[in-house]
Design an enzyme around this catalytic site. Sequence first.
Site, PDB file in Angstrom:
ATOM      1  N   GLU A   1       0.889  -1.176   0.000  1.00  0.00           N
ATOM      2  CA  GLU A   1       0.000   0.000   0.000  1.00  0.00           C
ATOM      3  C   GLU A   1       0.917   1.213   0.000  1.00  0.00           C
ATOM      4  O   GLU A   1       1.549   1.505   1.014  1.00  0.00           O
ATOM      5  CB  GLU A   1      -0.886   0.000   1.252  1.00  0.00           C
ATOM      6  CG  GLU A   1      -1.863  -1.151   1.338  1.00  0.00           C
ATOM      7  CD  GLU A   1      -2.976  -1.082   0.305  1.00  0.00           C
ATOM      8  OE1 GLU A   1      -3.200  -0.007  -0.279  1.00  0.00           O
ATOM      9  OE2 GLU A   1      -3.625  -2.121   0.083  1.00  0.00           O
TER      10      GLU A   1
ATOM     11  N   GLU B   1       4.351  13.250  -4.445  1.00  0.00           N
ATOM     12  CA  GLU B   1       3.565  13.278  -3.204  1.00  0.00           C
ATOM     13  C   GLU B   1       4.258  14.201  -2.208  1.00  0.00           C
ATOM     14  O   GLU B   1       5.408  13.962  -1.832  1.00  0.00           O
ATOM     15  CB  GLU B   1       3.509  11.849  -2.647  1.00  0.00           C
ATOM     16  CG  GLU B   1       2.594  11.697  -1.468  1.00  0.00           C
ATOM     17  CD  GLU B   1       2.589  10.274  -0.940  1.00  0.00           C
ATOM     18  OE1 GLU B   1       3.668   9.664  -0.842  1.00  0.00           O
ATOM     19  OE2 GLU B   1       1.502   9.779  -0.632  1.00  0.00           O
TER      20      GLU B   1
HETATM   21  P1  NAD Z   1       8.427   4.966   4.648  1.00  0.00           P
HETATM   22  O1  NAD Z   1       8.372   4.157   3.397  1.00  0.00           O
HETATM   23  O2  NAD Z   1       9.585   5.827   4.870  1.00  0.00           O
HETATM   24  O3  NAD Z   1       8.341   3.999   5.915  1.00  0.00           O
HETATM   25  C1  NAD Z   1       7.292   3.088   6.123  1.00  0.00           C
HETATM   26  C2  NAD Z   1       7.760   1.979   7.048  1.00  0.00           C
HETATM   27  O4  NAD Z   1       8.788   1.247   6.375  1.00  0.00           O
HETATM   28  C3  NAD Z   1       8.372   2.466   8.366  1.00  0.00           C
HETATM   29  O5  NAD Z   1       8.012   1.578   9.406  1.00  0.00           O
HETATM   30  C4  NAD Z   1       9.859   2.380   8.079  1.00  0.00           C
HETATM   31  O6  NAD Z   1      10.627   2.207   9.259  1.00  0.00           O
HETATM   32  C5  NAD Z   1       9.927   1.132   7.206  1.00  0.00           C
HETATM   33  N1  NAD Z   1      11.104   1.037   6.312  1.00  0.00           N
HETATM   34  C6  NAD Z   1      11.837   2.052   5.788  1.00  0.00           C
HETATM   35  N2  NAD Z   1      12.832   1.541   5.026  1.00  0.00           N
HETATM   36  C7  NAD Z   1      12.727   0.199   5.069  1.00  0.00           C
HETATM   37  C8  NAD Z   1      13.463  -0.884   4.481  1.00  0.00           C
HETATM   38  N3  NAD Z   1      14.512  -0.668   3.699  1.00  0.00           N
HETATM   39  N4  NAD Z   1      13.064  -2.159   4.740  1.00  0.00           N
HETATM   40  C9  NAD Z   1      11.998  -2.392   5.515  1.00  0.00           C
HETATM   41  N5  NAD Z   1      11.260  -1.409   6.111  1.00  0.00           N
HETATM   42  C10 NAD Z   1      11.631  -0.134   5.900  1.00  0.00           C
HETATM   43  O7  NAD Z   1       7.071   5.785   4.681  1.00  0.00           O
HETATM   44  P2  NAD Z   1       6.559   6.814   5.799  1.00  0.00           P
HETATM   45  O8  NAD Z   1       7.300   8.070   5.632  1.00  0.00           O
HETATM   46  O9  NAD Z   1       6.533   6.160   7.150  1.00  0.00           O
HETATM   47  O10 NAD Z   1       5.015   6.995   5.361  1.00  0.00           O
HETATM   48  C11 NAD Z   1       4.634   7.856   4.374  1.00  0.00           C
HETATM   49  C12 NAD Z   1       4.376   7.119   3.080  1.00  0.00           C
HETATM   50  O11 NAD Z   1       3.439   6.072   3.293  1.00  0.00           O
HETATM   51  C13 NAD Z   1       3.745   7.994   2.038  1.00  0.00           C
HETATM   52  O12 NAD Z   1       4.348   7.756   0.783  1.00  0.00           O
HETATM   53  C14 NAD Z   1       2.293   7.536   2.006  1.00  0.00           C
HETATM   54  O13 NAD Z   1       1.616   7.771   0.813  1.00  0.00           O
HETATM   55  C15 NAD Z   1       2.430   6.103   2.293  1.00  0.00           C
HETATM   56  N6  NAD Z   1       1.161   5.557   2.804  1.00  0.00           N
HETATM   57  C16 NAD Z   1       0.398   4.754   1.997  1.00  0.00           C
HETATM   58  C17 NAD Z   1      -0.826   4.273   2.456  1.00  0.00           C
HETATM   59  C18 NAD Z   1      -1.708   3.389   1.609  1.00  0.00           C
HETATM   60  O14 NAD Z   1      -2.612   2.765   2.156  1.00  0.00           O
HETATM   61  N7  NAD Z   1      -1.506   3.299   0.307  1.00  0.00           N
HETATM   62  C19 NAD Z   1      -1.252   4.618   3.727  1.00  0.00           C
HETATM   63  C20 NAD Z   1      -0.467   5.438   4.498  1.00  0.00           C
HETATM   64  C21 NAD Z   1       0.763   5.904   4.043  1.00  0.00           C
END
Ligand code: NAD
Length: 467
Positions: free
Chosen positions: A244, A375
């Site tokens: 997602e 975004e």
């Molecule tokens: P992010 O991708 O930076 O982090 C998300 C999660 O992934 C965190 O728990 C982070 O610690 C972990 N993570 C980061 N790097 C990783 C790796 N290499 N391996 C495994 N895990 C890792 O995103 P964010 O800044 O926390 O959230 C914002 C983003 O999430 C935005 O792009 C938003 O659109 C998206 N989002 C999507 C939905 C959906 O349902 N489509 C919902 C909410 C947020």
Amino acid sequence: MREDTLYYDGQWQQAQSSDYTEVINPTTEEVISKVVKANKEDADRAVASANSAFKEWNTLNPDKRADYVEKILEGIKERKQELMDTMIQELGTSSIFANSTQVALAVNEMSASIEEARQYSFEEEVENATVIKEGFGVVVCITPWNFPLNQIQRKITPALLAGNTVVVKPPNLAPLTALLLTEIIHDAGLPKGVFNLVTGSGSETGDYLTSHPDVSVISFTGSTKVGKSLYEKAEKTVKKIVLELGGKSPMIYLKGGDLELAVKNAADTVLHNQGQTCSALTRLLVPKDELERTKEVIKDYYKDIKVGDPSEEDTMVGPLVSEDQMKTVLDYIEKGKEEGAEILIGGNKIDRTGYFVEPTVFVNVDNKMTIAQEEIFGPVLVVITYESIEEAIEIANDSMYGLSGGVVGPEDEAIAVARQIRTGNVLVNDGKRSPKAPFGGYKQSGFGRENGAYGLEDYFEIKAIFK
Ligand code: NAD
């Protein structure tokens, strides 16, 4: 300060790691807690715990599994105020939004998923075959900070109902809600090892967990950048993956519709939660000859928006989650100005303690500009004009994302346009999401669907026994 933040084998555990991350309140900029950055040994232990609980949980009657998940739901309802207070503190979400959406949405969606699971056929006869739907094994749930309760709920509810056991890795920026949820789950009395939680960084703990040989499913919600890297990784070990990801969703206003409603529908998604919502309708598309009227409607709507301390009852817009997020948003605003877009409202950092940015609206935006393609994840709305409905649809679909969308206009026409938008959800006029309907993205917004029976189906292995 809470330092022992790992939970496996049915209890809180002392960490093997001695490394911690600080949790900062974005309104006050004060450190409010610190959580363990789990190391490999911590992660191994959590996965082993989930693995050892799988067989029994997977063969438990699905109704009994639903009874346990229902107890978690009861706990969430009982501790609603604490959950809200925690999110306001660690995320800066407003008290209005914590109440109306952050917790309420989790409760509604969880109730709907449990109801659907209770009616679901986990076994069916197909000619001479018995078809069985069961869990995969261990599901690693990696979640973002923007909806710190519901992003976890949307994963663990279907995964557990389908017979899987879970290891949750919450976000570093807002892990305290996840810890409170773990207390609730502990009190619900699930068999030990069915639910496990490790805090830690994405690049280390998250990376290690998603590569783990004893993990069968990666369920990830977060940025498209990290999602892509996990997709490549899952391919190597043939793990099932649910993604997602991000969005840049359009709201199309059609002539003859309710312009005030179109503005409200788009603006609310970039004002509540400070626009840190994946499905936010960040691009408002209006007919060229209605631009001047649109500007007036927007100015009128924004004039009464209260920005400030998110714990105050009438605040709509609080701080961004972190200093980094604030800088990212301010950089995008600068980029918008450089590329020739014009600021209608806002555009600056707010001069006070905390990571506050003014609610901002750009006009004179071309859909090719960075602020229309990427975004921003902040309180920024862009207004784009179109000359024909065909052009509006083309602009709406001219995006690498395909998460959500909206159309406001005469109903039949609006539905016809909604059918042509390449996104997983479209809200027509004042249509609201149903917790039983699927949520998920087209294109680079990911794949897999959350909620109701659709969510459940992402977490099944399917076997046919021929007789
Ligand atoms: P992010 O991708 O930076 O982090 C998300 C999660 O992934 C965190 O728990 C982070 O610690 C972990 N993570 C980061 N790097 C990783 C790796 N290499 N391996 C495994 N895990 C890792 O995103 P964010 O800044 O926390 O959230 C914002 C983003 O999430 C935005 O792009 C938003 O659109 C998206 N989002 C999507 C939905 C959906 O349902 N489509 C919902 C909410 C947020």
